[in-house]
Design a protein around this motif. Structure first.
Motif, PDB file in Angstrom:
ATOM      1  N   HIS A  92     -98.985 -17.732 -50.870  1.00 55.09           N
ATOM      2  CA  HIS A  92     -98.569 -16.373 -50.539  1.00 55.09           C
ATOM      3  C   HIS A  92     -97.085 -16.346 -50.163  1.00 55.09           C
ATOM      4  O   HIS A  92     -96.328 -15.498 -50.638  1.00 55.09           O
ATOM      5  CB  HIS A  92     -99.424 -15.842 -49.389  1.00 55.09           C
ATOM      6  N   VAL A  93     -96.683 -17.287 -49.333  1.00 52.40           N
ATOM      7  CA  VAL A  93     -95.290 -17.357 -48.887  1.00 52.40           C
ATOM      8  C   VAL A  93     -94.360 -17.651 -50.065  1.00 52.40           C
ATOM      9  O   VAL A  93     -93.289 -17.046 -50.183  1.00 52.40           O
ATOM     10  CB  VAL A  93     -95.140 -18.413 -47.769  1.00 52.40           C
ATOM     11  N   GLU A  94     -94.781 -18.539 -50.939  1.00 49.86           N
ATOM     12  CA  GLU A  94     -93.938 -18.891 -52.079  1.00 49.86           C
ATOM     13  C   GLU A  94     -93.622 -17.661 -52.935  1.00 49.86           C
ATOM     14  O   GLU A  94     -92.527 -17.540 -53.479  1.00 49.86           O
ATOM     15  CB  GLU A  94     -94.615 -19.972 -52.923  1.00 49.86           C
ATOM     16  N   LYS A  95     -94.565 -16.724 -53.019  1.00 46.82           N
ATOM     17  CA  LYS A  95     -94.346 -15.495 -53.795  1.00 46.82           C
ATOM     18  C   LYS A  95     -93.357 -14.549 -53.115  1.00 46.82           C
ATOM     19  O   LYS A  95     -92.821 -13.647 -53.759  1.00 46.82           O
ATOM     20  CB  LYS A  95     -95.671 -14.770 -54.014  1.00 46.82           C
ATOM     21  N   LEU A  96     -93.124 -14.744 -51.831  1.00 49.83           N
ATOM     22  CA  LEU A  96     -92.257 -13.843 -51.069  1.00 49.83           C
ATOM     23  C   LEU A  96     -90.794 -14.279 -51.037  1.00 49.83           C
ATOM     24  O   LEU A  96     -89.945 -13.516 -50.586  1.00 49.83           O
ATOM     25  CB  LEU A  96     -92.762 -13.725 -49.624  1.00 49.83           C
ATOM     26  N   ILE A  97     -90.513 -15.490 -51.472  1.00 48.05           N
ATOM     27  CA  ILE A  97     -89.138 -15.973 -51.378  1.00 48.05           C
ATOM     28  C   ILE A  97     -88.459 -15.950 -52.740  1.00 48.05           C
ATOM     29  O   ILE A  97     -89.101 -16.092 -53.774  1.00 48.05           O
ATOM     30  CB  ILE A  97     -89.077 -17.388 -50.745  1.00 48.05           C
ATOM     31  N   GLY A  98     -87.159 -15.787 -52.709  1.00 51.37           N
ATOM     32  CA  GLY A  98     -86.370 -15.718 -53.925  1.00 51.37           C
ATOM     33  C   GLY A  98     -85.980 -17.091 -54.442  1.00 51.37           C
ATOM     34  O   GLY A  98     -86.220 -18.121 -53.797  1.00 51.37           O
ATOM     35  N   GLU A  99     -85.360 -17.096 -55.591  1.00 52.80           N
ATOM     36  CA  GLU A  99     -84.923 -18.348 -56.223  1.00 52.80           C
ATOM     37  C   GLU A  99     -83.924 -19.112 -55.358  1.00 52.80           C
ATOM     38  O   GLU A  99     -83.872 -20.333 -55.400  1.00 52.80           O
ATOM     39  CB  GLU A  99     -84.305 -18.058 -57.594  1.00 52.80           C
ATOM     40  N   ASP A 100     -83.110 -18.385 -54.591  1.00 46.08           N
ATOM     41  CA  ASP A 100     -82.073 -19.005 -53.772  1.00 46.08           C
ATOM     42  C   ASP A 100     -82.534 -19.256 -52.336  1.00 46.08           C
ATOM     43  O   ASP A 100     -81.730 -19.498 -51.461  1.00 46.08           O
ATOM     44  CB  ASP A 100     -80.819 -18.142 -53.775  1.00 46.08           C
ATOM     45  N   GLU A 101     -83.851 -19.197 -52.119  1.00 50.13           N
ATOM     46  CA  GLU A 101     -84.406 -19.356 -50.779  1.00 50.13           C
ATOM     47  C   GLU A 101     -85.449 -20.462 -50.729  1.00 50.13           C
ATOM     48  O   GLU A 101     -86.001 -20.848 -51.758  1.00 50.13           O
ATOM     49  CB  GLU A 101     -85.056 -18.046 -50.321  1.00 50.13           C
ATOM     50  N   GLU A 102     -85.699 -20.938 -49.507  1.00 50.36           N
ATOM     51  CA  GLU A 102     -86.790 -21.872 -49.245  1.00 50.36           C
ATOM     52  C   GLU A 102     -87.475 -21.433 -47.959  1.00 50.36           C
ATOM     53  O   GLU A 102     -86.859 -20.771 -47.124  1.00 50.36           O
ATOM     54  CB  GLU A 102     -86.285 -23.305 -49.147  1.00 50.36           C
ATOM     55  N   ALA A 103     -88.747 -21.760 -47.825  1.00 45.06           N
ATOM     56  CA  ALA A 103     -89.537 -21.273 -46.690  1.00 45.06           C
ATOM     57  C   ALA A 103     -89.890 -22.389 -45.722  1.00 45.06           C
ATOM     58  O   ALA A 103     -90.207 -23.508 -46.118  1.00 45.06           O
ATOM     59  CB  ALA A 103     -90.822 -20.634 -47.202  1.00 45.06           C
ATOM     60  N   MET A 104     -89.840 -22.055 -44.443  1.00 43.20           N
ATOM     61  CA  MET A 104     -90.318 -22.917 -43.366  1.00 43.20           C
ATOM     62  C   MET A 104     -91.460 -22.177 -42.699  1.00 43.20           C
ATOM     63  O   MET A 104     -91.268 -21.085 -42.165  1.00 43.20           O
ATOM     64  CB  MET A 104     -89.207 -23.170 -42.355  1.00 43.20           C
ATOM     65  N   ILE A 105     -92.676 -22.739 -42.784  1.00 46.42           N
ATOM     66  CA  ILE A 105     -93.858 -22.109 -42.188  1.00 46.42           C
ATOM     67  C   ILE A 105     -94.245 -22.880 -40.929  1.00 46.42           C
ATOM     68  O   ILE A 105     -94.440 -24.092 -40.970  1.00 46.42           O
ATOM     69  CB  ILE A 105     -95.060 -22.121 -43.159  1.00 46.42           C
ATOM     70  N   ARG A 106     -94.389 -22.164 -39.836  1.00 45.11           N
ATOM     71  CA  ARG A 106     -94.858 -22.756 -38.582  1.00 45.11           C
ATOM     72  C   ARG A 106     -96.355 -22.487 -38.452  1.00 45.11           C
ATOM     73  O   ARG A 106     -96.808 -21.353 -38.574  1.00 45.11           O
ATOM     74  CB  ARG A 106     -94.136 -22.141 -37.394  1.00 45.11           C
ATOM     75  N   LEU A 107     -97.127 -23.558 -38.223  1.00 47.48           N
ATOM     76  CA  LEU A 107     -98.574 -23.479 -38.033  1.00 47.48           C
ATOM     77  C   LEU A 107     -98.952 -24.169 -36.735  1.00 47.48           C
ATOM     78  O   LEU A 107     -98.152 -24.918 -36.156  1.00 47.48           O
ATOM     79  CB  LEU A 107     -99.303 -24.159 -39.196  1.00 47.48           C
ATOM     80  N   GLN A 108    -100.208 -23.980 -36.301  1.00 44.98           N
ATOM     81  CA  GLN A 108    -100.701 -24.582 -35.063  1.00 44.98           C
ATOM     82  C   GLN A 108    -100.623 -26.105 -35.086  1.00 44.98           C
ATOM     83  O   GLN A 108    -100.340 -26.731 -34.090  1.00 44.98           O
ATOM     84  CB  GLN A 108    -102.150 -24.147 -34.819  1.00 44.98           C
TER      85      GLN A 108
ATOM     86  N   GLU B  90     -94.126 -25.828 -31.854  1.00 43.84           N
ATOM     87  CA  GLU B  90     -94.107 -26.567 -30.582  1.00 43.84           C
ATOM     88  C   GLU B  90     -94.834 -25.807 -29.470  1.00 43.84           C
ATOM     89  O   GLU B  90     -95.458 -26.409 -28.626  1.00 43.84           O
ATOM     90  CB  GLU B  90     -92.659 -26.847 -30.163  1.00 43.84           C
ATOM     91  N   ASN B  91     -94.736 -24.490 -29.497  1.00 44.61           N
ATOM     92  CA  ASN B  91     -95.362 -23.673 -28.474  1.00 44.61           C
ATOM     93  C   ASN B  91     -96.356 -22.729 -29.157  1.00 44.61           C
ATOM     94  O   ASN B  91     -95.954 -21.755 -29.778  1.00 44.61           O
ATOM     95  CB  ASN B  91     -94.296 -22.877 -27.717  1.00 44.61           C
ATOM     96  N   PRO B  92     -97.669 -22.999 -29.037  1.00 43.18           N
ATOM     97  CA  PRO B  92     -98.674 -22.188 -29.726  1.00 43.18           C
ATOM     98  C   PRO B  92     -98.620 -20.693 -29.381  1.00 43.18           C
ATOM     99  O   PRO B  92     -99.082 -19.863 -30.154  1.00 43.18           O
ATOM    100  CB  PRO B  92    -100.007 -22.792 -29.290  1.00 43.18           C
ATOM    101  N   VAL B  93     -98.049 -20.328 -28.246  1.00 39.34           N
ATOM    102  CA  VAL B  93     -97.928 -18.920 -27.875  1.00 39.34           C
ATOM    103  C   VAL B  93     -97.115 -18.168 -28.931  1.00 39.34           C
ATOM    104  O   VAL B  93     -97.333 -16.980 -29.162  1.00 39.34           O
ATOM    105  CB  VAL B  93     -97.292 -18.782 -26.468  1.00 39.34           C
ATOM    106  N   ARG B  94     -96.222 -18.840 -29.611  1.00 42.59           N
ATOM    107  CA  ARG B  94     -95.399 -18.202 -30.636  1.00 42.59           C
ATOM    108  C   ARG B  94     -96.226 -17.750 -31.841  1.00 42.59           C
ATOM    109  O   ARG B  94     -95.748 -16.979 -32.657  1.00 42.59           O
ATOM    110  CB  ARG B  94     -94.287 -19.143 -31.083  1.00 42.59           C
ATOM    111  N   LEU B  95     -97.455 -18.237 -31.942  1.00 41.47           N
ATOM    112  CA  LEU B  95     -98.328 -17.836 -33.043  1.00 41.47           C
ATOM    113  C   LEU B  95     -99.274 -16.691 -32.667  1.00 41.47           C
ATOM    114  O   LEU B  95    -100.122 -16.309 -33.458  1.00 41.47           O
ATOM    115  CB  LEU B  95     -99.161 -19.031 -33.524  1.00 41.47           C
TER     116      LEU B  95
END
Length: 118
Positions: free
Chosen positions: A59-75, A92-97
């Motif tokens: 899903h995230v890969e479909k949202l970014i452009g050719e000149d972009e890369e994604a960093m996904i934060r997970l639990q 690092e801090n689960p509250v951020r999710l």
């Protein structure tokens, strides 16, 4: 990862016997954090953790452009290879999710999917 523009995401999911909910938010780091996209996605079948993370990456890969890369934060860090332009990191801090978990829970309660550019 390269010198492409980095786009930041946070994601979470809930799996139940009644279905699965996935929450994704794209954000711009800073104080305050600016949310620019949300997805609250419902699946009527239960997904494995691996399936949920693969969906998030796709899903995230479909949202970014050719000149972009994604960093996904997970639990937590999942034992999946990084995709071409998508990297997963443990938050690092689960509250951020919290909001990503709220989006996942909302999808389960609603039994439908909502996505929105903000």
């Amino acid at each position: 990862m390269s010198d492409k523009k980095r786009v930041h995401f946070r994601a979470a999911f809930y799996n139940t016997e009644q279905g699965s909910g996935v929450g994704i938010e794209r954000y711009e780091p800073g104080k305050p954090v600016k949310i620019t996209y949300i997805a609250s996605v419902y699946f009527d079948e239960g997904l494995s953790s691996r399936e949920a993370v693969k969906f998030i990456m796709s899903h995230v890969e479909k949202l970014i452009g050719e000149d972009e890369e994604a960093m996904i934060r997970l639990q937590r860090r999942y034992n999946l290879p990084n995709w071409n332009k998508v990297l997963i990191r443990k938050v690092e801090n689960p509250v951020r999710l919290t909001e990503a978990y709220n989006l996942a829970n909302d999808a389960l309660q609603r039994k439908s999917t909502i996505t929105e550019e903000i």
